[in-house]
Design a protein around this motif. Structure first.
Motif, PDB file in Angstrom:
ATOM      1  N   LEU A 173       0.843  -1.194   0.000  1.00 53.53           N
ATOM      2  CA  LEU A 173       0.000   0.000   0.000  1.00 53.53           C
ATOM      3  C   LEU A 173       0.879   1.246   0.000  1.00 53.53           C
ATOM      4  CD1 LEU A 173      -1.740  -2.319   1.383  1.00 53.53           C
ATOM      5  CD2 LEU A 173      -2.930  -0.478   2.577  1.00 53.53           C
ATOM      6  N   GLU A 174       0.465   2.245  -0.767  1.00 52.67           N
ATOM      7  CA  GLU A 174       1.156   3.531  -0.685  1.00 52.67           C
ATOM      8  C   GLU A 174       0.865   4.172   0.674  1.00 52.67           C
ATOM      9  OE1 GLU A 174       1.555   6.382  -3.768  1.00 52.67           O
ATOM     10  OE2 GLU A 174       0.757   5.015  -5.302  1.00 52.67           O
ATOM     11  N   SER A 175       1.753   5.043   1.100  1.00 51.26           N
ATOM     12  CA  SER A 175       1.609   5.665   2.419  1.00 51.26           C
ATOM     13  C   SER A 175       0.301   6.440   2.554  1.00 51.26           C
ATOM     14  CB  SER A 175       2.800   6.598   2.691  1.00 51.26           C
ATOM     15  OG  SER A 175       2.880   7.611   1.696  1.00 51.26           O
ATOM     16  N   CYS A 176      -0.200   6.999   1.445  1.00 51.92           N
ATOM     17  CA  CYS A 176      -1.406   7.827   1.495  1.00 51.92           C
ATOM     18  C   CYS A 176      -2.669   7.022   1.785  1.00 51.92           C
ATOM     19  CB  CYS A 176      -1.577   8.605   0.198  1.00 51.92           C
ATOM     20  SG  CYS A 176      -1.751   7.575  -1.279  1.00 51.92           S
ATOM     21  N   VAL A 177      -2.613   5.693   1.660  1.00 55.00           N
ATOM     22  CA  VAL A 177      -3.805   4.872   1.931  1.00 55.00           C
ATOM     23  C   VAL A 177      -3.584   3.912   3.107  1.00 55.00           C
ATOM     24  CG1 VAL A 177      -4.672   5.027  -0.424  1.00 55.00           C
ATOM     25  CG2 VAL A 177      -3.129   3.155   0.193  1.00 55.00           C
ATOM     26  N   GLN A 178      -2.472   4.076   3.804  1.00 51.87           N
ATOM     27  CA  GLN A 178      -2.211   3.227   4.963  1.00 51.87           C
ATOM     28  C   GLN A 178      -2.953   3.746   6.191  1.00 51.87           C
ATOM     29  OE1 GLN A 178       2.053   2.833   5.495  1.00 51.87           O
ATOM     30  NE2 GLN A 178       2.370   2.091   3.417  1.00 51.87           N
ATOM     31  N   ARG A 179      -3.166   2.832   7.160  1.00 49.20           N
ATOM     32  CA  ARG A 179      -3.844   3.145   8.424  1.00 49.20           C
ATOM     33  C   ARG A 179      -5.266   3.652   8.221  1.00 49.20           C
ATOM     34  NH1 ARG A 179       1.534   4.095   9.160  1.00 49.20           N
ATOM     35  NH2 ARG A 179       2.439   3.121  11.030  1.00 49.20           N
ATOM     36  N   LYS A 180      -5.939   3.116   7.220  1.00 47.48           N
ATOM     37  CA  LYS A 180      -7.327   3.469   6.938  1.00 47.48           C
ATOM     38  C   LYS A 180      -8.210   2.224   6.816  1.00 47.48           C
ATOM     39  CE  LYS A 180      -6.053   7.750   4.525  1.00 47.48           C
ATOM     40  NZ  LYS A 180      -6.682   8.715   5.445  1.00 47.48           N
ATOM     41  N   GLY A 181      -7.681   1.084   7.271  1.00 46.43           N
ATOM     42  CA  GLY A 181      -8.462  -0.148   7.217  1.00 46.43           C
ATOM     43  C   GLY A 181      -8.334  -0.915   5.922  1.00 46.43           C
ATOM     44  N   LEU A 182      -7.537  -0.403   4.982  1.00 44.71           N
ATOM     45  CA  LEU A 182      -7.430  -1.048   3.673  1.00 44.71           C
ATOM     46  C   LEU A 182      -6.659  -2.362   3.744  1.00 44.71           C
ATOM     47  CD1 LEU A 182      -7.980  -0.958   0.654  1.00 44.71           C
ATOM     48  CD2 LEU A 182      -5.921   0.447   0.365  1.00 44.71           C
ATOM     49  N   GLY A 183      -5.587  -2.390   4.520  1.00 45.85           N
ATOM     50  CA  GLY A 183      -4.809  -3.615   4.635  1.00 45.85           C
ATOM     51  C   GLY A 183      -5.632  -4.754   5.223  1.00 45.85           C
ATOM     52  N   ARG A 184      -6.402  -4.449   6.264  1.00 47.15           N
ATOM     53  CA  ARG A 184      -7.276  -5.457   6.884  1.00 47.15           C
ATOM     54  C   ARG A 184      -8.320  -5.943   5.876  1.00 47.15           C
ATOM     55  NH1 ARG A 184      -8.866  -6.620  12.188  1.00 47.15           N
ATOM     56  NH2 ARG A 184      -7.642  -4.849  12.981  1.00 47.15           N
ATOM     57  N   PHE A 185      -8.916  -4.990   5.155  1.00 49.08           N
ATOM     58  CA  PHE A 185      -9.909  -5.312   4.124  1.00 49.08           C
ATOM     59  C   PHE A 185      -9.340  -6.282   3.090  1.00 49.08           C
ATOM     60  CE2 PHE A 185     -11.125  -4.236  -0.261  1.00 49.08           C
ATOM     61  CZ  PHE A 185     -12.496  -4.485  -0.251  1.00 49.08           C
ATOM     62  N   LEU A 186      -8.125  -6.011   2.624  1.00 54.92           N
ATOM     63  CA  LEU A 186      -7.519  -6.845   1.585  1.00 54.92           C
ATOM     64  C   LEU A 186      -7.169  -8.235   2.102  1.00 54.92           C
ATOM     65  CD1 LEU A 186      -5.288  -4.159  -0.144  1.00 54.92           C
ATOM     66  CD2 LEU A 186      -7.294  -5.299  -1.111  1.00 54.92           C
ATOM     67  N   MET A 187      -6.696  -8.338   3.324  1.00 55.72           N
ATOM     68  CA  MET A 187      -6.393  -9.655   3.878  1.00 55.72           C
ATOM     69  C   MET A 187      -7.672 -10.448   4.122  1.00 55.72           C
ATOM     70  SD  MET A 187      -3.218 -10.136   3.803  1.00 55.72           S
ATOM     71  CE  MET A 187      -3.249 -11.708   4.696  1.00 55.72           C
ATOM     72  N   GLN A 188      -8.725  -9.791   4.576  1.00 59.87           N
ATOM     73  CA  GLN A 188     -10.004 -10.483   4.730  1.00 59.87           C
ATOM     74  C   GLN A 188     -10.539 -10.941   3.371  1.00 59.87           C
ATOM     75  OE1 GLN A 188     -12.252  -7.458   6.800  1.00 59.87           O
ATOM     76  NE2 GLN A 188     -11.718  -8.270   8.819  1.00 59.87           N
ATOM     77  N   PHE A 189     -10.308 -10.137   2.353  1.00 54.36           N
ATOM     78  CA  PHE A 189     -10.698 -10.503   0.989  1.00 54.36           C
ATOM     79  C   PHE A 189      -9.947 -11.765   0.559  1.00 54.36           C
ATOM     80  CE2 PHE A 189     -11.578  -8.456  -3.455  1.00 54.36           C
ATOM     81  CZ  PHE A 189     -12.397  -9.526  -3.770  1.00 54.36           C
ATOM     82  N   CYS A 190      -8.649 -11.799   0.833  1.00 51.11           N
ATOM     83  CA  CYS A 190      -7.850 -12.974   0.484  1.00 51.11           C
ATOM     84  C   CYS A 190      -8.350 -14.225   1.212  1.00 51.11           C
ATOM     85  CB  CYS A 190      -6.380 -12.734   0.815  1.00 51.11           C
ATOM     86  SG  CYS A 190      -5.539 -11.597  -0.311  1.00 51.11           S
TER      87      CYS A 190
END
Length: 264
Positions: A173-190
């Motif tokens: 993830l680029e720094s501008c989209v980190q710490r916004k729940g995106l990483g968790r969302f993507l891992m749950q998607f996986c």
């Protein structure tokens, strides 16, 4: 003198071999079915957008063989920004490895782009205006045409010690989209993709120096250090390894094999 009845007979050996071949074929067929899908993400329409915490992103699918040259350039650039420090002096070789892995026929991608032209309902109108303002000022790594790419996941379907798993090769993830729940969302998607395709768990490799990522997986997402990880070998070489293999399993039997360490 009686023969030792505990010694396997020739018939028993043939039967065991037959069962082993059938089991391996079933695992191979499982991967073939997963890889045969034209668009793995199409089965999850609710996950094709991410609109929360000030982000308005569209989710796209790609494979190692369908990546555009602009996306390839972006992937390597983002990997360098995020991973050069954790890998340290090993980065030049690892960069070559990642470039090769990037275009593998087995590589599957979740790609996220900023949505700069969508219509949002009245409830989300205020946030949409704020998003639009931010997106127009995007100064990220994307240099290609179209809406800016801001994050991606690379994953594959694999067999690890006779266990079918979804293996996450990259979560960047680029720094501008980190710490916004995106990483968790993507891992749950996986994890959902893995379950849908009859995988028994999700696995990934993380650099020990990347302490933020280690904490994210172990503490926030409740992943475990796998029995396959070097730190679990009980050797000096294992303890000195610069990475950990993490996993989250979907059933008790797989947990025993991949987490607890009772591998055949």
């Amino acid at each position: 003198m009686e023969r030792n009845s505990s010694k396997p007979s020739s018939k028993d050996k043939k039967q065991k071999r037959k069962q082993e071949l059938a089991r391996k074929k079933a695992l191979d067929d499982l991967l073939k079915v997963a890889y045969s899908k034209e668009n793995i993400l199409a089965e999850f329409p609710a996950f094709l957008k991410f609109q929360r915490n000030g982000l308005n992103l569209n989710v796209e699918y790609a494979t190692g063989k369908t990546l555009s040259s602009s996306v390839k350039e972006y992937i390597m650039k983002l990997c360098t920004v995020n991973m050069e420090v954790p890998f340290g002096e090993d980065w030049p070789q690892e960069q070559k490895n990642k470039r090769r892995e990037m275009v593998s026929a087995a590589a599957r991608y979740i790609i996220l782009r900023q949505n700069t032209g969508s219509q949002v309902d009245a409830k989300g109108e205020a946030e949409a205006v704020e998003n639009e303002s931010r997106e127009k000022k995007h100064e990220g790594l994307w240099l290609g045409e179209g809406d800016p790419v801001v994050a991606f996941v690379q994953f594959r379907f694999m067999i690890e010690h006779d266990v079918p798993v979804l293996y996450v090769y990259e979560l960047q993830l680029e720094s501008c989209v980190q710490r916004k729940g995106l990483g968790r969302f993507l891992m749950q998607f996986c994890e959902l993709i893995g379950r849908k395709n009859q995988m028994k768990g999700v696995m990934l490799t993380v650099q020990k120096k990347n302490t933020g990522a280690v904490n994210f997986y172990l503490s926030k997402l409740k992943y475990s250090v796998s029995a396959l990880s070097p730190s679990r070998w009980g050797t000096v070489a294992g303890a000195d390894a610069n990475y950990e293999i993490l996993c989250k399993t979907f059933d008790p039997e797989t947990k025993v094999m991949l987490e607890d360490g009772f591998l055949e």
